[in-house]
Scaffold this active site. Sequence first.
Site: not given
Ligand code: T1G
Length: 704
Positions: A108, A128
């Site tokens: 976004e 999301e």
């Molecule tokens: N927020 C907080 N922590 C996050 C995070 C996030 N969005 N994404 C990853 N982490 C942390 C995760 O918990 C882990 O922590 C570390 O980063 C590495 O992640 C406004 C409301 C990006 C594909 O849904 O899908 O935006 O365990 O082990 O396998 O409209 O992380 O080491 O302490 O998963 O290489 C939308 C979520 C949010 C993406 C990487 N975004 N993340 O995968 O590493 S809602 C998502 C992922 C939003 C807007 C809305 C995956 C990754 P720790 P990992 P990975």
Amino acid sequence: MSERELVRFESVDGIGVITIDNPPVNALSPGVPEGITAAIDRGNADPGVRAMVLIGAGRSFIAGADIRQFGKAPSRPANARRHYDVTDDSPKPVVAAIHGYALGGGLETALACHYRVAVPSAKVGLPEVQIGILPGAGGTQRLPRLIGPKAALDMIVSGRHLPAEEAHRLGIIDEVVPEAQLRDAAIAFARRVADKRPLPRIRDNDEKLAEGTADLFEATRKSIARRARNQRAPYACIEAVEAACTLPFDEGCARERKLFEEQVNSDEARALRYAFFAEREAAKLPHIPREIELRPIKTAAVVGAGTMGGGIAMSFADYGYPVKITDATQEALDRGMARIRSNYETSVKRGSLAAEEMEKRLARIEPVLGYDKIADCDVVIEAVFEQISVKEEVWKEIDAAMKPGALLYTNTSGIDIDIMANVTKRPQDVAGTHFFAPANVMKLFEVVQGTKSAPDVIASAMDLGRKIGKVSGLAGNTDGFVANRSRAPFSTEMVIMLEEGALPEQVDKVMVDFGYPVGPFVVSDISGLDIGYDTRKRRAAQYPNYRKLPIADRIVEAGRLGQKNGKGWYRYEPGDRTPHPDPEVARIIKETAAELGIAQHSFTDDEILKRMLFASVNEACKILDEGKALRASDVDVMWLYGFGFPRYRGGLMFWADTIGVREVYNQIAAWHQRYGERWAPSPLLRRLADAGTPLREAKAERLR
Ligand code: T1G
């Protein structure tokens, strides 16, 4: 870290380079949006700056909003300027430079920029919906304007991550630039467009929205009806994109925001957020140093070319590993290879695999005869018949043949790991890696720690699971390990309720309504009733107080083995997998219950659901109390990836918490009085209920 350090600004020959630096994935944690806003303002205020580039430090662009902040009090006033709007309104062009991930609020942010460049390995998406919400920062309004409502719906309702090339084809990415040159290429791109006006603001072009007809949205709702039942988020996504096609941009954004606010604290969203973090927590081994050196795995071998062995070999080949597969005879090996080829051909026929990719994968699987042929492999997975005497024979061969330092894993689904380890002279190199059928499809990878398994052997197994596309979960060495042992009471209770008057189709309807893809009796028919029959016979011989299941035994003794012979708990037409209730089964159930003299009663759906799931909650508490699992959340991850537990309910223990630990305990204690020993409450469950500690937070001190 001061707010400013999360976001850095530097001017490079008239181009303002804004770097987000919030490891590990540059989530939009408190301070980051503010930092971006301040940097954009700075660039616009600096006459020496003609354009700006937004780039992420480390391994990613922006992986979205900080999911850990959801459900918490907002860190800034609701009417604060949002970095999305500040970027969009910038009088100077802003170029998003994408590597790693641009997901959710990350994409976004990029869509609020005026241009987007990316490296080929980058992934973009609006996932999301996978955490029970919808894009809440203009994604549902800008994306349909950029790529059309149809393509936008596909991305937003599925939440899938798109590779850069596909995103470029769709028009999300303006230019794909060489991997190692992102920053320089983005600066050069910014220089090229610095004076171009008007700026291409996505919000201004509506011409593609005409594609968003009522039919399109209705068709989309219909297409997701089965998999999105009991859920709200996928429908909220459709409503928001519909708003983009029927309302002006700002009103559409307000509609999106309202839908987002309604959803973000829903049970569905909380459960999916829990599952997101539980899955990542499951990979962490508090008793093994994070920096432990893993044993290298470049080549693999599988001993046993049966159904499981073949699926395991496919898992390796699917993720690029050369794998050797062996069996006792050439015939068995040929049968195994034929099964592997036919599984791949089925995928090609279904269009889920390209024919040339099938050939590539088959070329990685080498059938060999003789243990000497696999001796040099880095890892071997034993998947032979589940009989101790057979296992011991095979493990003597494996120990004699495999090179020093090789990882020696067994795929047993319940036999004591130490039996195999103690046959070898190197029990420290032995552990369990339990795949779930079909092994090349099911994502759960249960790593079982034997008494002598070395820490690097366990850590290497956990990492291997991730490398072959699985979700690894650690289990202690107990009968049935964590997944099967915690599910066993669920399977027992479902059959015992038949003795009291329930019918398979009634139980299956309850579990499908609850959210399972198929009912547990159909699942038994798919995997074959003879397997359960043999396991029950083995257990009855092993455990004196084992609760026999006469009805289940009679069904098998009546020659009903499941889908494989067209009759099991249900009847099946030839070539058709639709389960049909069979009066013959109802007769066997009624007659056996009468012989057993068990009082018949009617069941509510709620009682059926709780009898089955509470039985497993209680067993999971026993497993944690014995130190055979590290965390209750690990049990939940295993149920999500091993048994198809509906993800939007979080998992077994998370779901039980929605009822309440005290109420769960009270019900189990009541059934203990009514039904006897099998319902004896776990001491841990009693302690949690007394302390009011949520079940999902239960942990073992250490793995024993
Ligand atoms: N927020 C907080 N922590 C996050 C995070 C996030 N969005 N994404 C990853 N982490 C942390 C995760 O918990 C882990 O922590 C570390 O980063 C590495 O992640 C406004 C409301 C990006 C594909 O849904 O899908 O935006 O365990 O082990 O396998 O409209 O992380 O080491 O302490 O998963 O290489 C939308 C979520 C949010 C993406 C990487 N975004 N993340 O995968 O590493 S809602 C998502 C992922 C939003 C807007 C809305 C995956 C990754 P720790 P990992 P990975």
